[in-house]
Structure formats: C-alpha cells, structure tokens
Design a protein around this motif. Sequence first.
Motif, mmCIF file in Angstrom:
data_model
loop_
_atom_site.group_PDB
_atom_site.id
_atom_site.type_symbol
_atom_site.label_atom_id
_atom_site.label_comp_id
_atom_site.label_asym_id
_atom_site.label_seq_id
_atom_site.Cartn_x
_atom_site.Cartn_y
_atom_site.Cartn_z
ATOM 1 N N SER A 143 45.974 93.467 16.125
ATOM 2 C CA SER A 143 45.998 93.413 14.990
ATOM 3 C C SER A 143 46.480 91.621 14.949
ATOM 4 C CB SER A 143 47.509 93.681 15.112
ATOM 5 O OG SER A 143 48.071 93.647 13.479
ATOM 6 N N PRO A 144 45.390 90.889 15.259
ATOM 7 C CA PRO A 144 45.286 89.861 15.099
ATOM 8 C C PRO A 144 45.523 88.685 13.988
ATOM 9 C CG PRO A 144 43.172 89.938 15.340
ATOM 10 C CD PRO A 144 43.674 91.457 15.346
ATOM 11 N N SER A 145 45.848 88.177 13.788
ATOM 12 C CA SER A 145 46.611 87.073 13.024
ATOM 13 C C SER A 145 45.269 85.876 12.528
ATOM 14 C CB SER A 145 47.753 85.982 12.640
ATOM 15 O OG SER A 145 48.888 87.224 13.659
ATOM 16 N N THR A 146 44.902 85.767 13.416
ATOM 17 C CA THR A 146 43.617 84.649 13.344
ATOM 18 C C THR A 146 42.463 85.182 14.355
ATOM 19 O OG1 THR A 146 45.252 83.299 12.933
ATOM 20 C CG2 THR A 146 43.038 82.323 13.828
ATOM 21 N N VAL A 147 41.354 84.869 14.454
ATOM 22 C CA VAL A 147 40.463 85.208 15.599
ATOM 23 C C VAL A 147 39.662 83.351 15.718
ATOM 24 C CG1 VAL A 147 38.198 86.302 16.534
ATOM 25 C CG2 VAL A 147 40.012 87.514 14.698
ATOM 26 N N VAL A 148 39.456 83.456 17.023
ATOM 27 C CA VAL A 148 39.211 82.762 17.682
ATOM 28 C C VAL A 148 37.750 82.869 18.469
ATOM 29 C CG1 VAL A 148 38.833 80.088 18.765
ATOM 30 C CG2 VAL A 148 41.416 80.597 17.315
ATOM 31 N N LEU A 149 36.120 82.349 18.188
ATOM 32 C CA LEU A 149 35.007 82.233 18.677
ATOM 33 C C LEU A 149 34.897 80.583 19.913
ATOM 34 C CD1 LEU A 149 32.935 84.410 16.035
ATOM 35 C CD2 LEU A 149 34.878 85.427 17.783
ATOM 36 N N ILE A 150 34.401 81.441 20.580
ATOM 37 C CA ILE A 150 34.395 79.877 21.267
ATOM 38 C C ILE A 150 32.602 80.374 21.149
ATOM 39 C CG2 ILE A 150 34.309 78.347 23.834
ATOM 40 C CD1 ILE A 150 36.956 79.116 23.193
ATOM 41 N N GLU A 151 32.334 78.606 21.193
ATOM 42 C CA GLU A 151 30.872 78.092 21.077
ATOM 43 C C GLU A 151 30.179 79.044 19.697
ATOM 44 O OE1 GLU A 151 28.485 77.922 24.649
ATOM 45 O OE2 GLU A 151 30.162 76.272 25.325
ATOM 46 N N LEU A 152 29.499 80.246 20.039
ATOM 47 C CA LEU A 152 29.082 80.397 18.771
ATOM 48 C C LEU A 152 29.056 82.525 19.815
ATOM 49 C CD1 LEU A 152 27.948 80.535 15.936
ATOM 50 C CD2 LEU A 152 25.517 80.086 16.913
ATOM 51 N N GLU A 153 29.825 82.941 19.119
ATOM 52 C CA GLU A 153 29.188 84.523 19.549
ATOM 53 C C GLU A 153 29.816 85.734 17.984
ATOM 54 O OE1 GLU A 153 28.986 87.645 22.012
ATOM 55 O OE2 GLU A 153 27.580 86.541 21.816
ATOM 56 N N VAL A 169 38.833 83.386 10.872
ATOM 57 C CA VAL A 169 37.904 83.609 12.142
ATOM 58 C C VAL A 169 37.370 81.742 12.356
ATOM 59 C CG1 VAL A 169 35.555 84.116 12.882
ATOM 60 C CG2 VAL A 169 36.603 85.649 11.709
ATOM 61 N N ALA A 170 37.612 81.510 13.107
ATOM 62 C CA ALA A 170 37.062 80.652 13.496
ATOM 63 C C ALA A 170 36.157 79.726 14.785
ATOM 64 C CB ALA A 170 38.076 79.310 14.128
ATOM 65 N N VAL A 171 34.930 79.264 14.524
ATOM 66 C CA VAL A 171 34.187 79.058 15.685
ATOM 67 C C VAL A 171 35.052 77.796 16.092
ATOM 68 C CG1 VAL A 171 31.819 78.116 16.207
ATOM 69 C CG2 VAL A 171 32.271 80.316 15.066
ATOM 70 N N VAL A 172 35.427 77.019 17.743
ATOM 71 C CA VAL A 172 35.381 76.145 18.404
ATOM 72 C C VAL A 172 34.712 76.272 19.376
ATOM 73 C CG1 VAL A 172 37.551 77.013 17.411
ATOM 74 C CG2 VAL A 172 37.677 77.494 20.070
ATOM 75 N N ASN A 173 34.779 74.501 19.582
ATOM 76 C CA ASN A 173 33.887 73.712 20.473
ATOM 77 C C ASN A 173 32.253 74.617 20.303
ATOM 78 O OD1 ASN A 173 33.950 71.999 23.005
ATOM 79 N ND2 ASN A 173 33.117 73.972 24.380
ATOM 80 N N GLY A 174 31.850 74.521 19.343
ATOM 81 C CA GLY A 174 30.638 74.965 18.174
ATOM 82 C C GLY A 174 29.781 74.802 18.702
ATOM 83 N N ARG A 175 27.997 74.837 19.038
ATOM 84 C CA ARG A 175 27.539 74.755 19.313
ATOM 85 C C ARG A 175 25.907 75.824 18.863
ATOM 86 N NH1 ARG A 175 24.515 75.316 24.333
ATOM 87 N NH2 ARG A 175 25.381 77.355 25.631
#
Length: 457
Positions: free
Chosen positions: A147-157, A173-179
Amino acid sequence: MSQAAAFERSAPPIVRDPNPGLLRGLLHGAYDLVWLAALLLLAPWFAVRAAFDARFRRLARERLALDTPALPARRRVLIHGVSVGEVKGAAPLVRALEEHDPELDIVICTTTATGLEVARQTFPTRTIVRFPIDLSWCVRRFLRAISPSTVVLIELEIWPNFLRECNRLGAPVAVVNGRITSQSFDRYHWFRQTLPQFNRISLFCVQLEEYAERFRRLGGAAERVLVTGNMKADGLLREPTPAHRAKVEELRSLLSIDASRPTLVAGSTHDPEEAWFTQACRESAPEARLIVVPRHPPRAGDVQRALTGLGAPPQLLTELRRTRAAADPARPTVVDTIGELEAIYSLADVVFVGGSLIPHGGQNMLEPAAQSCAVLYGPHVDNFRQEAALLESEGAALRVEGREELAQALGALSRDTGRRERMAHAGAAAVQRQKGATALTLSALADRCLPPRGAGR
C-alpha cells in the motif's frame, strides 16, 4: 530549459491510468499470457528444484508475492533498487527522507538475493521486501500488501504491469538517479508505442542531460524530466561510523595489511578477471598484498580453484575469520562475503574495478576513488561513462586496454608512491565536488510525488 525553470513548471503527479481503452487492455493481456506461458513451460523444473531447495521455495513465493507482508495503511514510500549497487545508491535518499519527514514509512524493495542481504545490512530498521514478477495478479497482490503512497525506482527498473498498477492505485512513480545507456535506449525506443509506457512515470530525476534527452524521447514529458545529478556521490563521502571503523581495523589485522608492501585490490570482478588480475600482479608487482572481491560471492569457490591453478592458492576471508588466523601476505585473499567492499577499499592503495576487462559495462569506480585509492579499469565501462570521464579528467584513474596494460599499470603504481597519492587525492576531491544531487532529488520528490504531511494513505 534551465533547471530552475524545470522546477517551476511543476507537473502534477500521475494518479490514474493515462492509457485506458480496450487496445491497451488487450496489450497487457497478451503480455500476461507471455508470462503465464513461460511459467508453465518452466513449471516442471521449478517443481523439482523447489522440492529440494528451501531457499528456492522461498524465492519463488516472494517473487509471486505470496509472502509479501501486509502492512498497515499509512503514508509510505516504496523504494526499489534491483540489486546491490542500486540498494547502496538509495542510502543517501533514505537518510534525506527520514530527516525531511520522520513520520513517513519507508519500505526497501529489491530483486536479487545479494540485494536483499545488503538492504538488510544497510537499512536494519526498515521493512525489506522482494520485487514480484511482472504478472498483473502478482503485482496487484504485492501493491495491496505494501500500500505505497509513492513509488521510487532507483536508476531505471521499470516493468509494464507494475507501472500500470501503480497508476491505478493512485501511487505516483518517480525514477531517481536515473540513467539510460544507449543500448537500453535503443531497446526501449523500439517498443516506445507499446510497453513499458514511459508516460506512466510522474518524475524523472536523472544524472545527466544526455540521459534526460533520452527519457524525453521515450515519452517522458519535458516538464517531468529534471537533471539532478548522481546521488551516489552523496552516499560515498560521509563520516565513517564507529561500526565501519571497527570493520576496517578488524580487516587490517586479519588480512595482514601494513605499510611495508602496497595493497592491490580487484573489486567487483567477473570471470575471468580474478585470474587476469592475479597473474598481472605476480608478473609486475610480486611484492604486493593482493585482495580479490568477486562481484558475486557464491563464485568464490570457482575463483579459489582458478587462482590455485595459477600457482597462487588464495585464502578465503570466511576461513580466516573462522580460524582467527592472520592471513599470509604472500597469498591472495578472496573476499567471499557481502558488504565488505567499502572497508576493503579503505585499506587499498590501488584498486582495479572489475566488469571492465570483459564486455560487461563496468562497475562503479567512484566507490574506490571516494576512499582515496588510485583507480584502474578496463575499456568496457559503458554503464559508468560519466564516472570514468570525471576521474580521468582529474588524473585520478587510468583506463587500460587489456591484460598487458593492466600489468604495466599495476607495476608502475605499486612502485611509485607519489603518483598513487596524487591520484588518490584527486579522486576523493573529484567525488566531493559531485555532492548535492540528493538535496535536489528530495526537493523534486517533495514538490511532485510525496504525500503531504498529515494526509492519509
């Protein structure tokens, strides 16, 4: 568009399915059928292995989301990194989120067994879960439990059904440190009109403008793509904890590290780099203390046999710990455990970063640079081109084209203390100047994706 303007043109989070309709539904249905066909085809092998391997049974149940813990509803961020590098890269963001909003629940998610082990070591007070296979029923079961309020994906997955179900759940959904490498871009670009649908992602915080442009071309709206830098630099240069200092001193004693001989380390290596490194050191730096850290510790037995075949029988770190005997400095040591690499780098004079003499794409060379080591790597660093270019421009690293150049570089650096020290200082300073990406990333997340304080789920 300037970075300041990008932040000002804030785009609202995506909290519903942006791609409704029968055609999209059929597309995801066909994608599910591919997953089901693969599972049915492999079912006999799965059944046999599960009957004899308890760890595999647990893995299967976790990937099917049958063992995902049901968490109480609250404001929660799910942070997913596929394996060790991404999990470690998430650490500065987790610390920043804890300081920003202490009431926010943070759950760490990863896919691999080594990723789980490192996550438990790095985030001992957090819930750690395994990422499910991308079958829609498994994804829905997983997301209902977390039950997440926000989902953060590291780099690209990113996975098509996972993105779709997050949209339907109302979790941005957010991609962070994306490459995104050129090879990955080409693959995604081929399917950009079908799956995985980059317009389902609310925010892209990426390392470089080069990556930002690729995400825009894949369907990320320009106002959702921000260049925030590389968060890994923030995680690498921090005040050592008492536990880290204690581990470094334990390893210094156990591995017989002293100033009388240079310590040469091969970190995050892949087959057959361990043998190549050891042979190169024996030819050009026979007096050096050698330590080999395979990228995947279960390979330690194979590495031990390969080095023994070269006439350099190594000692395993676990065996040294078991017997409490100091290592023989004339023999290589193979590190067959998880979570030791940073401490090992703290003891090194020169580090060869693996995955680079073979076409694997390299491993993160900023890690040894941050520990004030002279750094070497091979020609295959496609996954870390930015980091390699930075260190080379500062005179902190050397790129070698093959085994002969590796031997020459190891020999030269083992004998030239002054050059080693200049490279080491330059590397640490270069990493220091990269800091600040986490603060920008947190600002963007708070503005675009994080649940407001006091809000319900």
